[in-house]
Design a protein around this motif. Structure first.
Motif, PDB file in Angstrom:
ATOM      1  N   GLY A  47       5.668  -0.909  25.205  1.00  0.00           N
ATOM      2  CA  GLY A  47       7.034  -0.866  24.712  1.00  0.00           C
ATOM      3  C   GLY A  47       7.764   0.342  25.261  1.00  0.00           C
ATOM      4  N   VAL A  48       8.976   0.137  25.756  1.00  0.00           N
ATOM      5  CA  VAL A  48       9.755   1.202  26.375  1.00  0.00           C
ATOM      6  C   VAL A  48      10.917   1.619  25.485  1.00  0.00           C
ATOM      7  N   SER A  49      11.679   0.635  25.014  1.00  0.00           N
ATOM      8  CA  SER A  49      12.851   0.947  24.219  1.00  0.00           C
ATOM      9  C   SER A  49      13.276  -0.281  23.432  1.00  0.00           C
ATOM     10  N   CYS A  50      14.083  -0.064  22.400  1.00  0.00           N
ATOM     11  CA  CYS A  50      14.610  -1.187  21.635  1.00  0.00           C
ATOM     12  C   CYS A  50      15.948  -0.785  21.024  1.00  0.00           C
ATOM     13  N   ILE A  51      16.717  -1.806  20.658  1.00  0.00           N
ATOM     14  CA  ILE A  51      17.996  -1.598  20.003  1.00  0.00           C
ATOM     15  C   ILE A  51      18.158  -2.676  18.948  1.00  0.00           C
ATOM     16  N   SER A  52      18.636  -2.290  17.777  1.00  0.00           N
ATOM     17  CA  SER A  52      18.785  -3.242  16.685  1.00  0.00           C
ATOM     18  C   SER A  52      20.006  -4.129  16.902  1.00  0.00           C
ATOM     19  N   GLY A  53      20.090  -5.178  16.104  1.00  0.00           N
ATOM     20  CA  GLY A  53      21.212  -6.101  16.213  1.00  0.00           C
ATOM     21  C   GLY A  53      22.562  -5.444  15.945  1.00  0.00           C
ATOM     22  N   SER A  54      22.587  -4.468  15.074  1.00  0.00           N
ATOM     23  CA  SER A  54      23.838  -3.759  14.785  1.00  0.00           C
ATOM     24  C   SER A  54      24.174  -2.744  15.873  1.00  0.00           C
ATOM     25  N   GLY A  55      23.168  -2.409  16.677  1.00  0.00           N
ATOM     26  CA  GLY A  55      23.353  -1.368  17.680  1.00  0.00           C
ATOM     27  C   GLY A  55      23.197   0.026  17.137  1.00  0.00           C
ATOM     28  N   GLY A  56      23.014   0.120  15.822  1.00  0.00           N
ATOM     29  CA  GLY A  56      22.978   1.434  15.198  1.00  0.00           C
ATOM     30  C   GLY A  56      21.623   2.108  15.228  1.00  0.00           C
ATOM     31  N   ARG A  57      20.623   1.367  15.631  1.00  0.00           N
ATOM     32  CA  ARG A  57      19.274   1.924  15.667  1.00  0.00           C
ATOM     33  C   ARG A  57      18.664   1.682  17.038  1.00  0.00           C
ATOM     34  N   THR A  58      18.167   2.735  17.640  1.00  0.00           N
ATOM     35  CA  THR A  58      17.485   2.629  18.927  1.00  0.00           C
ATOM     36  C   THR A  58      16.180   3.410  18.866  1.00  0.00           C
ATOM     37  N   ASN A  59      15.315   3.117  19.794  1.00  0.00           N
ATOM     38  CA  ASN A  59      14.035   3.810  19.863  1.00  0.00           C
ATOM     39  C   ASN A  59      13.600   3.891  21.321  1.00  0.00           C
ATOM     40  N   LEU A  60      12.919   4.948  21.658  1.00  0.00           N
ATOM     41  CA  LEU A  60      12.407   5.144  23.005  1.00  0.00           C
ATOM     42  C   LEU A  60      10.958   5.595  22.934  1.00  0.00           C
ATOM     43  N   ALA A  61      10.153   5.096  23.841  1.00  0.00           N
ATOM     44  CA  ALA A  61       8.783   5.581  23.943  1.00  0.00           C
ATOM     45  C   ALA A  61       8.775   7.042  24.385  1.00  0.00           C
ATOM     46  N   ASP A  62       7.768   7.777  23.945  1.00  0.00           N
ATOM     47  CA  ASP A  62       7.688   9.199  24.298  1.00  0.00           C
ATOM     48  C   ASP A  62       7.667   9.402  25.807  1.00  0.00           C
ATOM     49  N   SER A  63       7.073   8.470  26.521  1.00  0.00           N
ATOM     50  CA  SER A  63       6.921   8.612  27.964  1.00  0.00           C
ATOM     51  C   SER A  63       8.244   8.541  28.720  1.00  0.00           C
ATOM     52  N   VAL A  64       9.294   8.044  28.068  1.00  0.00           N
ATOM     53  CA  VAL A  64      10.581   7.890  28.752  1.00  0.00           C
ATOM     54  C   VAL A  64      11.709   8.665  28.084  1.00  0.00           C
ATOM     55  N   LYS A  65      11.436   9.310  26.980  1.00  0.00           N
ATOM     56  CA  LYS A  65      12.474  10.078  26.293  1.00  0.00           C
ATOM     57  C   LYS A  65      13.051  11.150  27.211  1.00  0.00           C
ATOM     58  N   GLY A  66      14.369  11.264  27.174  1.00  0.00           N
ATOM     59  CA  GLY A  66      15.044  12.230  28.036  1.00  0.00           C
ATOM     60  C   GLY A  66      15.356  11.690  29.419  1.00  0.00           C
ATOM     61  N   ARG A  67      14.803  10.519  29.734  1.00  0.00           N
ATOM     62  CA  ARG A  67      15.037   9.927  31.064  1.00  0.00           C
ATOM     63  C   ARG A  67      15.690   8.549  30.978  1.00  0.00           C
ATOM     64  N   PHE A  68      15.338   7.766  29.983  1.00  0.00           N
ATOM     65  CA  PHE A  68      15.859   6.408  29.845  1.00  0.00           C
ATOM     66  C   PHE A  68      16.827   6.346  28.663  1.00  0.00           C
ATOM     67  N   THR A  69      17.792   5.443  28.784  1.00  0.00           N
ATOM     68  CA  THR A  69      18.755   5.208  27.711  1.00  0.00           C
ATOM     69  C   THR A  69      18.985   3.710  27.571  1.00  0.00           C
ATOM     70  N   ILE A  70      19.018   3.233  26.343  1.00  0.00           N
ATOM     71  CA  ILE A  70      19.320   1.831  26.083  1.00  0.00           C
ATOM     72  C   ILE A  70      20.735   1.722  25.540  1.00  0.00           C
ATOM     73  N   SER A  71      21.439   0.680  25.967  1.00  0.00           N
ATOM     74  CA  SER A  71      22.794   0.439  25.498  1.00  0.00           C
ATOM     75  C   SER A  71      23.080  -1.047  25.578  1.00  0.00           C
ATOM     76  N   ARG A  72      24.259  -1.430  25.130  1.00  0.00           N
ATOM     77  CA  ARG A  72      24.588  -2.849  25.224  1.00  0.00           C
ATOM     78  C   ARG A  72      26.091  -3.022  25.325  1.00  0.00           C
ATOM     79  N   ASP A  73      26.496  -4.185  25.817  1.00  0.00           N
ATOM     80  CA  ASP A  73      27.892  -4.585  25.934  1.00  0.00           C
ATOM     81  C   ASP A  73      28.007  -5.936  25.238  1.00  0.00           C
ATOM     82  N   LEU A  74      28.592  -5.947  24.055  1.00  0.00           N
ATOM     83  CA  LEU A  74      28.677  -7.193  23.297  1.00  0.00           C
ATOM     84  C   LEU A  74      29.562  -8.222  23.991  1.00  0.00           C
ATOM     85  N   ALA A  75      30.598  -7.762  24.666  1.00  0.00           N
ATOM     86  CA  ALA A  75      31.491  -8.693  25.362  1.00  0.00           C
ATOM     87  C   ALA A  75      30.739  -9.461  26.446  1.00  0.00           C
ATOM     88  N   LYS A  76      29.761  -8.802  27.048  1.00  0.00           N
ATOM     89  CA  LYS A  76      28.959  -9.439  28.093  1.00  0.00           C
ATOM     90  C   LYS A  76      27.639  -9.979  27.541  1.00  0.00           C
TER      91      LYS A  76
END
Length: 125
Positions: A47-76
């Protein structure tokens, strides 16, 4: 049936960046949590990262923290994984997956019910 399509993988040098996309169809992101996972040859899916349905909760694996970012575009209806400062050990097939309930933001593959086909990321000089 839900459909998830990953894109954006490729070959990049160490220290470089890539942005992966996970395009969702036949459902809207508000009703599902989305996770990113990766699997390198001979290794278990991680597991690398996740984002909740509301977008208000995210999580990152320790191995990628500080390097990876999760985001989303609801319109797309798309979730992104921005990967910076890539290392050779980031080389893997990257998958996105969907889970319910939408509050489920976990890095455990077992909670996800629908998966994309993956996109290859290779970090090498």
């Amino acid at each position: 049936q839900l459909q998830l399509v990953e894109s954006g993988g490729g070959l990049v040098q160490p220290g470089g960046s890539l942005r992966l996309s996970c395009a969702a169809s036949r459902f809207t992101l508000n009703y599902y949590a989305i996770g990113w996972f990766r699997q390198a040859p001979g290794k278990e899916r991680e597991g690398v990262s996740c984002i909740s349905g509301s977008g208000g909760r995210t999580n990152l694996a320790d191995s990628v923290k500080g390097r990876f970012t999760i985001s989303r575009d609801l319109a797309k209806n798309t979730v992104y994984l921005q990967m910076n400062s890539l290392k050779p050990e980031d080389t893997a097939i990257y998958y996105c997956a969907a889970a319910r309930p939408p509050s489920m933001c976990a890095l455990s593959a077992g909670v996800y019910t629908d998966w994309g086909q993956g996109t290859q990321v290779t970090v090498s000089s």
